[in-house]
Design a protein around this motif. Structure first.
Motif, PDB file in Angstrom:
ATOM      1  N   GLU A 129       0.813  -1.215   0.000  1.00 23.96           N
ATOM      2  CA  GLU A 129       0.000   0.000   0.000  1.00 23.96           C
ATOM      3  C   GLU A 129       0.852   1.273   0.000  1.00 23.96           C
ATOM      4  OE1 GLU A 129      -2.473  -0.563   3.440  1.00 23.96           O
ATOM      5  OE2 GLU A 129      -3.572  -2.219   2.498  1.00 23.96           O
ATOM      6  N   ASN A 130       2.142   1.136  -0.228  1.00 24.75           N
ATOM      7  CA  ASN A 130       3.078   2.264  -0.324  1.00 24.75           C
ATOM      8  C   ASN A 130       3.217   3.057   0.977  1.00 24.75           C
ATOM      9  OD1 ASN A 130       3.712   1.840  -3.130  1.00 24.75           O
ATOM     10  ND2 ASN A 130       1.664   2.623  -3.572  1.00 24.75           N
ATOM     11  N   VAL A 131       3.072   2.388   2.111  1.00 21.75           N
ATOM     12  CA  VAL A 131       3.294   3.035   3.401  1.00 21.75           C
ATOM     13  C   VAL A 131       4.797   3.126   3.671  1.00 21.75           C
ATOM     14  CG1 VAL A 131       2.909   2.820   5.900  1.00 21.75           C
ATOM     15  CG2 VAL A 131       1.058   2.272   4.294  1.00 21.75           C
ATOM     16  N   TRP A 132       5.546   2.120   3.201  1.00 25.52           N
ATOM     17  CA  TRP A 132       6.984   2.024   3.450  1.00 25.52           C
ATOM     18  C   TRP A 132       7.740   1.777   2.161  1.00 25.52           C
ATOM     19  CZ3 TRP A 132       8.001   3.055   8.416  1.00 25.52           C
ATOM     20  CH2 TRP A 132       7.059   2.719   9.386  1.00 25.52           C
ATOM     21  N   LEU A 133       8.936   2.326   2.067  1.00 23.56           N
ATOM     22  CA  LEU A 133       9.931   1.910   1.088  1.00 23.56           C
ATOM     23  C   LEU A 133      10.928   1.038   1.839  1.00 23.56           C
ATOM     24  CD1 LEU A 133      10.711   5.264  -0.769  1.00 23.56           C
ATOM     25  CD2 LEU A 133       9.365   3.341  -1.625  1.00 23.56           C
ATOM     26  N   THR A 134      11.641   0.194   1.133  1.00 26.80           N
ATOM     27  CA  THR A 134      12.665  -0.633   1.782  1.00 26.80           C
ATOM     28  C   THR A 134      14.011  -0.380   1.122  1.00 26.80           C
ATOM     29  OG1 THR A 134      12.324  -2.531   0.308  1.00 26.80           O
ATOM     30  CG2 THR A 134      11.013  -2.456   2.339  1.00 26.80           C
ATOM     31  N   CYS A 135      15.074  -0.531   1.916  1.00 26.68           N
ATOM     32  CA  CYS A 135      16.426  -0.443   1.361  1.00 26.68           C
ATOM     33  C   CYS A 135      17.372  -1.249   2.234  1.00 26.68           C
ATOM     34  CB  CYS A 135      16.886   1.004   1.212  1.00 26.68           C
ATOM     35  SG  CYS A 135      17.446   1.826   2.704  1.00 26.68           S
TER      36      CYS A 135
ATOM     37  N   LYS B 227      19.922   6.690  -0.635  1.00 29.15           N
ATOM     38  CA  LYS B 227      20.472   5.392  -1.058  1.00 29.15           C
ATOM     39  C   LYS B 227      19.666   4.806  -2.208  1.00 29.15           C
ATOM     40  CE  LYS B 227      22.123   2.173   1.435  1.00 29.15           C
ATOM     41  NZ  LYS B 227      22.714   1.212   2.336  1.00 29.15           N
ATOM     42  N   LEU B 228      18.365   5.159  -2.249  1.00 32.47           N
ATOM     43  CA  LEU B 228      17.486   4.674  -3.308  1.00 32.47           C
ATOM     44  C   LEU B 228      17.435   5.634  -4.494  1.00 32.47           C
ATOM     45  CD1 LEU B 228      14.462   3.490  -1.136  1.00 32.47           C
ATOM     46  CD2 LEU B 228      16.253   2.064  -2.147  1.00 32.47           C
ATOM     47  N   GLY B 229      18.165   6.747  -4.385  1.00 32.48           N
ATOM     48  CA  GLY B 229      18.131   7.749  -5.437  1.00 32.48           C
ATOM     49  C   GLY B 229      16.890   8.617  -5.385  1.00 32.48           C
ATOM     50  N   VAL B 230      16.263   8.707  -4.208  1.00 34.31           N
ATOM     51  CA  VAL B 230      15.026   9.466  -4.046  1.00 34.31           C
ATOM     52  C   VAL B 230      15.317  10.774  -3.320  1.00 34.31           C
ATOM     53  CG1 VAL B 230      12.733   9.470  -2.970  1.00 34.31           C
ATOM     54  CG2 VAL B 230      13.634   7.365  -3.993  1.00 34.31           C
ATOM     55  N   ASP B 231      14.850  11.878  -3.886  1.00 30.81           N
ATOM     56  CA  ASP B 231      14.951  13.186  -3.263  1.00 30.81           C
ATOM     57  C   ASP B 231      13.698  13.384  -2.418  1.00 30.81           C
ATOM     58  OD1 ASP B 231      14.969  15.860  -2.551  1.00 30.81           O
ATOM     59  OD2 ASP B 231      15.289  16.601  -4.580  1.00 30.81           O
TER      60      ASP B 231
ATOM     61  N   ASP C 189      23.591  10.837  13.606  1.00 33.23           N
ATOM     62  CA  ASP C 189      22.958  11.952  12.912  1.00 33.23           C
ATOM     63  C   ASP C 189      21.477  11.617  12.687  1.00 33.23           C
ATOM     64  OD1 ASP C 189      22.418  14.236  11.514  1.00 33.23           O
ATOM     65  OD2 ASP C 189      23.747  13.787   9.828  1.00 33.23           O
ATOM     66  N   TYR C 190      20.744  11.557  13.792  1.00 33.92           N
ATOM     67  CA  TYR C 190      19.356  11.086  13.770  1.00 33.92           C
ATOM     68  C   TYR C 190      18.463  11.911  12.851  1.00 33.92           C
ATOM     69  CZ  TYR C 190      21.199   8.841  17.918  1.00 33.92           C
ATOM     70  OH  TYR C 190      21.984   8.129  18.782  1.00 33.92           O
ATOM     71  N   GLY C 191      18.683  13.211  12.796  1.00 36.41           N
ATOM     72  CA  GLY C 191      17.850  14.088  11.993  1.00 36.41           C
ATOM     73  C   GLY C 191      17.982  13.868  10.496  1.00 36.41           C
ATOM     74  N   ARG C 192      19.062  13.241  10.062  1.00 37.77           N
ATOM     75  CA  ARG C 192      19.297  13.043   8.630  1.00 37.77           C
ATOM     76  C   ARG C 192      19.182  11.589   8.183  1.00 37.77           C
ATOM     77  NH1 ARG C 192      24.296  15.380   6.287  1.00 37.77           N
ATOM     78  NH2 ARG C 192      23.212  14.501   4.535  1.00 37.77           N
ATOM     79  N   LYS C 193      18.958  10.663   9.091  1.00 38.78           N
ATOM     80  CA  LYS C 193      18.930   9.254   8.703  1.00 38.78           C
ATOM     81  C   LYS C 193      17.833   8.948   7.677  1.00 38.78           C
ATOM     82  CE  LYS C 193      21.099   6.906  12.590  1.00 38.78           C
ATOM     83  NZ  LYS C 193      20.974   5.775  13.522  1.00 38.78           N
ATOM     84  N   TRP C 194      16.655   9.505   7.853  1.00 43.04           N
ATOM     85  CA  TRP C 194      15.537   9.237   6.948  1.00 43.04           C
ATOM     86  C   TRP C 194      15.900   9.689   5.530  1.00 43.04           C
ATOM     87  CZ3 TRP C 194      12.022  12.645   4.423  1.00 43.04           C
ATOM     88  CH2 TRP C 194      10.879  12.038   3.914  1.00 43.04           C
ATOM     89  N   SER C 195      16.380  10.912   5.384  1.00 44.52           N
ATOM     90  CA  SER C 195      16.720  11.428   4.056  1.00 44.52           C
ATOM     91  C   SER C 195      17.943  10.702   3.481  1.00 44.52           C
ATOM     92  CB  SER C 195      16.934  12.943   4.074  1.00 44.52           C
ATOM     93  OG  SER C 195      17.945  13.299   4.981  1.00 44.52           O
TER      94      SER C 195
END
Length: 187
Positions: free
Chosen positions: A144-150, A172-176, A161-167
């Motif tokens: 259902e597109n709730v999560w991406l995986t990598c 890593k997936l090439g997603v901005d 660097d907790y504030g930047r881990k998500w981005s």
């Protein structure tokens, strides 16, 4: 992804996730089979609670000076229960291998090892609580597109660097993240 399960993979919350507890969450899946899935959020520090503080509260005496690493909120389930993700140079009797080089232990012995020079894992993080899913729930949320995986890496797991881990995980997936939409589509 072995046998269709996501153990050792990272979940990256999509924008617009309906549960605010998981907004911009990055979760390492530690256990996954046909009955359940369990993971720990890697980017939710509990402000003001450090590992040395928690060990002191638990009356675990440190024989080394511990860095003031923050304790993480691993998820909304059993928030009083502690879990340690660590490198596999520490292996306790009840350690669970998560991925090559990474294990999970939820016993007092791993806390005692962290507080002492001999036997301590090279890298570790301490989390309170976990994220959990029932049978097929995680698989459905991914569909259902709730999560991406990598793929996980040491810095995303153990870095501070907790504030930047998500981005960083999205990168890593090439997603901005600026171009990510909260609206899901189907082809």
């Amino acid at each position: 992804m072995e046998g269709g399960f996501f153990c050792g993979q990272l979940l990256i919350a999509m924008p617009g996730i309906s549960d605010p507890r998981f907004e911009r969450a990055l979760i390492l899946i530690c256990a996954h089979d046909e009955e359940h899935a369990m993971g720990l959020a890697l980017n939710r520090p509990i402000e003001g609670l450090t590992v040395p503080d928690l060990l002191e509260r638990l009356e675990i005496e440190a024989t080394i000076t511990l860095p003031p690493d923050l304790v993480l909120l691993g998820g909304p389930v059993e928030r009083e229960r502690g879990f340690v993700l660590h490198t596999t140079d520490y292996q306790g009797e009840h350690s669970l291998d998560v991925s090559p080089g990474v294990a999970l232990t939820a016993t007092r012995e791993v806390l005692e090892a962290m507080a002492n020079h001999e036997g301590a894992p090279t890298r570790s993080l301490l989390a309170l609580g976990y994220a959990g899913w029932g049978a097929a729930q995680l698989e459905n949320e991914i569909k259902e597109n709730v999560w991406l995986t990598c793929e996980a890496d040491d810095e995303l797991i153990f870095g501070h660097d907790y504030g930047r881990k998500w981005s960083r995980a999205l990168a890593k997936l090439g997603v901005d993240p600026e171009r990510l939409s909260s609206t899901a589509g189907r082809a």
